[in-house]
Each structure stands twice: as structure tokens, then as C-alpha cells.
Design a protein around this motif. Structure first.
Motif, PDB file in Angstrom:
ATOM      1  N   LEU A 216       0.677 -83.405 -62.599  1.00  8.41           N
ATOM      2  CA  LEU A 216       0.531 -84.751 -63.129  1.00  8.41           C
ATOM      3  C   LEU A 216      -0.732 -85.369 -62.541  1.00  8.41           C
ATOM      4  CD1 LEU A 216       4.161 -86.222 -63.139  1.00  8.41           C
ATOM      5  CD2 LEU A 216       2.851 -85.356 -65.057  1.00  8.41           C
ATOM      6  N   GLU A 217      -1.268 -86.327 -63.237  1.00  9.68           N
ATOM      7  CA  GLU A 217      -2.585 -86.887 -62.931  1.00  9.68           C
ATOM      8  C   GLU A 217      -2.700 -87.418 -61.503  1.00  9.68           C
ATOM      9  OE1 GLU A 217      -5.366 -90.456 -64.838  1.00  9.68           O
ATOM     10  OE2 GLU A 217      -3.416 -89.978 -65.691  1.00  9.68           O
ATOM     11  N   ASN A 218      -1.674 -88.100 -61.014  1.00  7.83           N
ATOM     12  CA  ASN A 218      -1.741 -88.738 -59.698  1.00  7.83           C
ATOM     13  C   ASN A 218      -0.883 -87.989 -58.680  1.00  7.83           C
ATOM     14  OD1 ASN A 218      -3.445 -91.002 -60.482  1.00  7.83           O
ATOM     15  ND2 ASN A 218      -1.677 -91.713 -61.649  1.00  7.83           N
ATOM     16  N   THR A 219      -1.170 -86.705 -58.498  1.00  6.85           N
ATOM     17  CA  THR A 219      -0.440 -85.882 -57.540  1.00  6.85           C
ATOM     18  C   THR A 219      -1.436 -85.125 -56.674  1.00  6.85           C
ATOM     19  OG1 THR A 219      -0.316 -83.985 -59.063  1.00  6.85           O
ATOM     20  CG2 THR A 219       1.484 -85.592 -59.146  1.00  6.85           C
ATOM     21  N   TRP A 220      -0.916 -84.459 -55.650  1.00 12.49           N
ATOM     22  CA  TRP A 220      -1.791 -83.637 -54.809  1.00 12.49           C
ATOM     23  C   TRP A 220      -1.089 -82.321 -54.479  1.00 12.49           C
ATOM     24  CZ3 TRP A 220      -0.507 -82.233 -49.725  1.00 12.49           C
ATOM     25  CH2 TRP A 220       0.544 -82.953 -49.125  1.00 12.49           C
ATOM     26  N   TYR A 221      -1.928 -81.325 -54.156  1.00  7.60           N
ATOM     27  CA  TYR A 221      -1.442 -79.967 -53.915  1.00  7.60           C
ATOM     28  C   TYR A 221      -2.360 -79.341 -52.878  1.00  7.60           C
ATOM     29  CZ  TYR A 221       0.697 -75.502 -55.526  1.00  7.60           C
ATOM     30  OH  TYR A 221       1.390 -74.324 -55.632  1.00  7.60           O
ATOM     31  N   ALA A 271       2.794 -93.142 -63.202  1.00 12.00           N
ATOM     32  CA  ALA A 271       4.114 -92.832 -63.746  1.00 12.00           C
ATOM     33  C   ALA A 271       5.181 -93.813 -63.283  1.00 12.00           C
ATOM     34  CB  ALA A 271       4.518 -91.404 -63.352  1.00 12.00           C
ATOM     35  N   HIS A 272       4.979 -94.443 -62.126  1.00 17.21           N
ATOM     36  CA  HIS A 272       5.993 -95.355 -61.583  1.00 17.21           C
ATOM     37  C   HIS A 272       6.145 -96.630 -62.410  1.00 17.21           C
ATOM     38  CE1 HIS A 272       2.180 -96.655 -59.853  1.00 17.21           C
ATOM     39  NE2 HIS A 272       2.712 -97.847 -59.626  1.00 17.21           N
ATOM     40  N   LEU A 273       5.177 -96.901 -63.291  1.00 14.90           N
ATOM     41  CA  LEU A 273       5.252 -98.116 -64.110  1.00 14.90           C
ATOM     42  C   LEU A 273       6.041 -97.918 -65.394  1.00 14.90           C
ATOM     43  CD1 LEU A 273       1.627 -99.531 -63.745  1.00 14.90           C
ATOM     44  CD2 LEU A 273       3.680-100.153 -62.460  1.00 14.90           C
ATOM     45  N   ASP A 274       6.209 -96.672 -65.821  1.00 17.14           N
ATOM     46  CA  ASP A 274       6.904 -96.423 -67.089  1.00 17.14           C
ATOM     47  C   ASP A 274       7.518 -95.026 -67.068  1.00 17.14           C
ATOM     48  OD1 ASP A 274       7.773 -96.155 -69.716  1.00 17.14           O
ATOM     49  OD2 ASP A 274       6.047 -97.223 -70.557  1.00 17.14           O
ATOM     50  N   TYR A 275       8.756 -94.937 -66.591  1.00 19.51           N
ATOM     51  CA  TYR A 275       9.446 -93.647 -66.493  1.00 19.51           C
ATOM     52  C   TYR A 275       9.576 -92.971 -67.863  1.00 19.51           C
ATOM     53  CZ  TYR A 275      11.096 -94.491 -61.657  1.00 19.51           C
ATOM     54  OH  TYR A 275      11.182 -94.694 -60.300  1.00 19.51           O
ATOM     55  N   ASP A 276       9.914 -93.769 -68.863  1.00 16.18           N
ATOM     56  CA  ASP A 276      10.162 -93.189 -70.184  1.00 16.18           C
ATOM     57  C   ASP A 276       8.892 -92.588 -70.779  1.00 16.18           C
ATOM     58  OD1 ASP A 276      12.848 -93.862 -70.088  1.00 16.18           O
ATOM     59  OD2 ASP A 276      12.561 -95.793 -71.082  1.00 16.18           O
ATOM     60  N   ALA A 277       7.784 -93.321 -70.686  1.00 16.47           N
ATOM     61  CA  ALA A 277       6.521 -92.817 -71.230  1.00 16.47           C
ATOM     62  C   ALA A 277       6.067 -91.576 -70.471  1.00 16.47           C
ATOM     63  CB  ALA A 277       5.449 -93.896 -71.169  1.00 16.47           C
ATOM     64  N   ALA A 278       6.185 -91.615 -69.143  1.00 13.21           N
ATOM     65  CA  ALA A 278       5.803 -90.453 -68.334  1.00 13.21           C
ATOM     66  C   ALA A 278       6.658 -89.239 -68.686  1.00 13.21           C
ATOM     67  CB  ALA A 278       5.938 -90.781 -66.850  1.00 13.21           C
ATOM     68  N   SER A 279       7.942 -89.465 -68.911  1.00 14.40           N
ATOM     69  CA  SER A 279       8.852 -88.366 -69.257  1.00 14.40           C
ATOM     70  C   SER A 279       8.526 -87.787 -70.619  1.00 14.40           C
ATOM     71  CB  SER A 279      10.303 -88.862 -69.234  1.00 14.40           C
ATOM     72  OG  SER A 279      10.655 -89.314 -67.944  1.00 14.40           O
ATOM     73  N   GLU A 280       8.174 -88.634 -71.575  1.00 17.15           N
ATOM     74  CA  GLU A 280       7.809 -88.147 -72.911  1.00 17.15           C
ATOM     75  C   GLU A 280       6.549 -87.289 -72.871  1.00 17.15           C
ATOM     76  OE1 GLU A 280       9.258 -88.183 -75.968  1.00 17.15           O
ATOM     77  OE2 GLU A 280      10.998 -88.848 -74.814  1.00 17.15           O
TER      78      GLU A 280
END
Length: 317
Positions: A216-221, A271-280
């Protein structure tokens, strides 16, 4: 109440101004639609500008946002008929890893994820998202079950690392992760791995060997967190921002270095602002990748998986 990171405050202040203007207009029966439209355009521009120019440390902060969706949040939204399966049949049931059979738009899958907690009690119950050996053995048991029934594996990665406690080492933490790496390379079914939050060290890699590894866009690895890197190099956590820059651990960094296969966009602002949109968005990407992978014969898929990971890194003989 919404938790705000430092760089989110100007956005929140503008949002509050817009809401206050709308409230006063409603109370006094005024038409302020043109004024609010201008402010809302400014808000969108401010969000785009802010999130386009985030530092690596700010991306790390977003990946850890206390309001960010965790594995079960995504599972509840993208899956039908999720049946959780417990235990590794050796020691116990590690609550830091969840998994089971589910359907995504009617397609059967085995979905596995690392799960954090929302409050103090839940964080302790989930061991802060840090799996023990029995968690990795449970994950492998589910993968082997998926292979037996011919269903693809979806792996959601979000951990600050495998649990480093003495009891975890006594029960074979390193062996459990190493076995998962070996077995995931040769799984006969398609494997899609998605970093949805933090992807730290072998704790993440233990469920992250796949045909498609996405972030996801705002993650790290990374092999190590910025704080731990800072404490090793500078004997202090004060240099975590410099460490994050040096580690090059964001999704775009990983993509540029050929360590992941794709980046999944998040709703504007995270993603924390819109769970549904992020999930879709996540669901659509999983279905797209399943279509591609299921069209490839198993043996060829395994060869490509091994070749991809074997080709990572730079070395000189």
C-alpha cells in the motif's frame, strides 16, 4: 476523536474552518456554497501537496497511524463467509496472526494476516502484532491447507517484527520463519502478499514470499525499523528520521529497487480516513492479480517465484 499527526494538522484546521462555515450558514440561513467550494478546492490541493511530499519518516508514521485499518478490518470488508481457523496443532493459537477460508466476490481464497490491537487490552491480546513461532506455524498450516484444496493464498503483512522474547527463541522462532520461506517458494497455488502497514524484518518476510508482493502507498518494508537502526548506529533513537532516509524503506523505494511488484494507491490522505474506499481498492487489485496468476501453470509460477527472489540484491564475485 481522530488522531492527528503533525503534518496532518494544517489539513485538519482547514477542514474545521469549512465545517464551521457550513454550521454558521445553516444556523443563519445563509448561502455560502461558493465560498465553501473555494475552500474545498484548497483543501484537496493541500492534501495532494502534503501527501506528495511526505518524507520517509512521515510515511513510517502513517503506516503506524492508530486509526489505520488492520488485517481484520480489510478481511471484514473484502471477504464473504470468512471462517477463521485457529492453532498450529503443536503449541497453541497465536492471536498475532489470523487466517482462514473466505470468498472474495465468490472466489474461494485462504487469507492470512498479522493483526495488531486498537486499545491496551487488545494490543496485549494480539501481542502488538508480533507473532510467536506458533503464529508462523499456524500460517504455514493454513497455506498447506489452501494448497490441498487448490485455493490461492492472500497474505496481509503488518508487523513491527517477530516477537523477540526468550520463550519465542526457545520454541524455534528462527526455524519457524525459515521453514515458511522454504515452503512458500514451492506452494502450488497462487500467492499474493500485500504490506498493509509495517513490514519489519523476518517477522514480515515469514509470510511474504509470493508471486506478487505489493505494498500500500503509505507503508514501509525493511530489514530493520528506523528506531532500531538509529539505536545501533548512533546509540540513540533521536536519529530515526535520518535512519529512515538511509534505509530507503518506502513503497516507491522498494519498487525502484525491484523488491516489490507493485504499489496500491490509498484514498487521498491515507487509508485511515476511509476504510471502505481503501478496502475496495485493495479488493480490486487482489482480484486483478488472481486473474493473472491463475492463468499461469503451477510449475511455471513456482519457477518465476524462485527466479524473482533469487535475482534480488547486488553482489560481486
Amino acid at each position: 476523536m481522530r488522531t492527528l499527526l503533525d503534518f496532518e494538522r494544517p489539513i485538519a484546521e482547514l477542514e474545521a474552518r469549512i465545517e464551521e462555515m457550513k454550521r454558521l450558514a445553516a444556523e443563519k440561513d445563509l448561502d455560502v456554497s461558493s465560498a465553501t467550494a473555494v475552500l474545498e478546492e484548497q483543501l484537496i490541493d493541500l492534501k495532494k501537496e502534503t501527501f506528495r511530499n511526505l518524507t520517509r519518516w512521515q510515511r513510517v508514521q502513517l503506516s503506524r497511524h492508530p486509526d489505520r485499518p488492520y488485517s481484520l478490518d480489510y478481511i471484514q470488508r473484502i471477504c464473504d463467509d470468512f471462517i477463521e481457523i485457529h492453532g498450529d496443532r503443536q503449541v497453541g493459537d497465536d492471536k498475532a496472526i489470523v487466517g482462514g477460508f473466505a470468498k472474495i466476490d465468490g472466489r474461494p481464497v485462504m487469507i492470512i494476516g498479522q493483526q495488531k490491537g486498537r486499545n491496551t487490552k487488545d494490543r496485549q491480546f494480539r501481542n502488538f502484532g508480533m507473532p510467536n513461532p506458533e503464529g508462523y506455524r499456524k500460517a504455514l498450516r493454513l497455506m498447506k491447507m489452501a494448497e490441498k484444496f487448490g485455493v490461492p493464498v492472500i497474505s496481509l503483512i503488518d508487523t513491527p517484527g517477530a516477537y523477540p522474547g526468550l520463550e519465542a527463541e526457545e520454541r524455534g522462532q528462527g526455524e519457524a520463519i525459515a521453514r515458511n520461506l522454504r515452503e512458500m517458494f514451492v506452494l502450488q497455488v497462487p500467492v499474493i502478499c500485500v504490506v498493509i502497514g509495517e513490514g519489519a524484518s523476518g517477522g514480515a518476510l515469514g509470510i511474504a514470499i509470493g508471486d506478487q508482493v505489493l505494498m500500500l502507498e503509505n507503508t514501509w518494508y525493511s530489514v530493520i525499523s528506523p528506531e532500531s537502526c538509529s539505536s545501533i548506529l548512533w546509540r540513540s533513537w533521536d536519529y530515526k528520521e535520518q535512519a529512515a532516509e538511509a534505509l530507503k524503506l518506502t513503497a516507491s523505494d522498494m519498487m525502484g529497487n525491484g523488491l516489490v511488484d507493485g504499489i496500491i494507491p490509498e484514498p487521498l490522505g491515507g487509508a485511515h480516513l476511509d476504510y471502505d474506499a481503501a478496502s475496495e481498492i485493495l479488493k480490486a487489485e487482489i482480484l486483478l492479480q488472481l486473474d493473472k496468476l491463475e492463468a499461469i501453470p503451477a510449475e511455471r509460477r513456482i519457477d518465476q517465484r524462485i527466479e524473482k527472489f533469487s535475482g534480488m540484491g547486488v553482489f560481486v564475485e
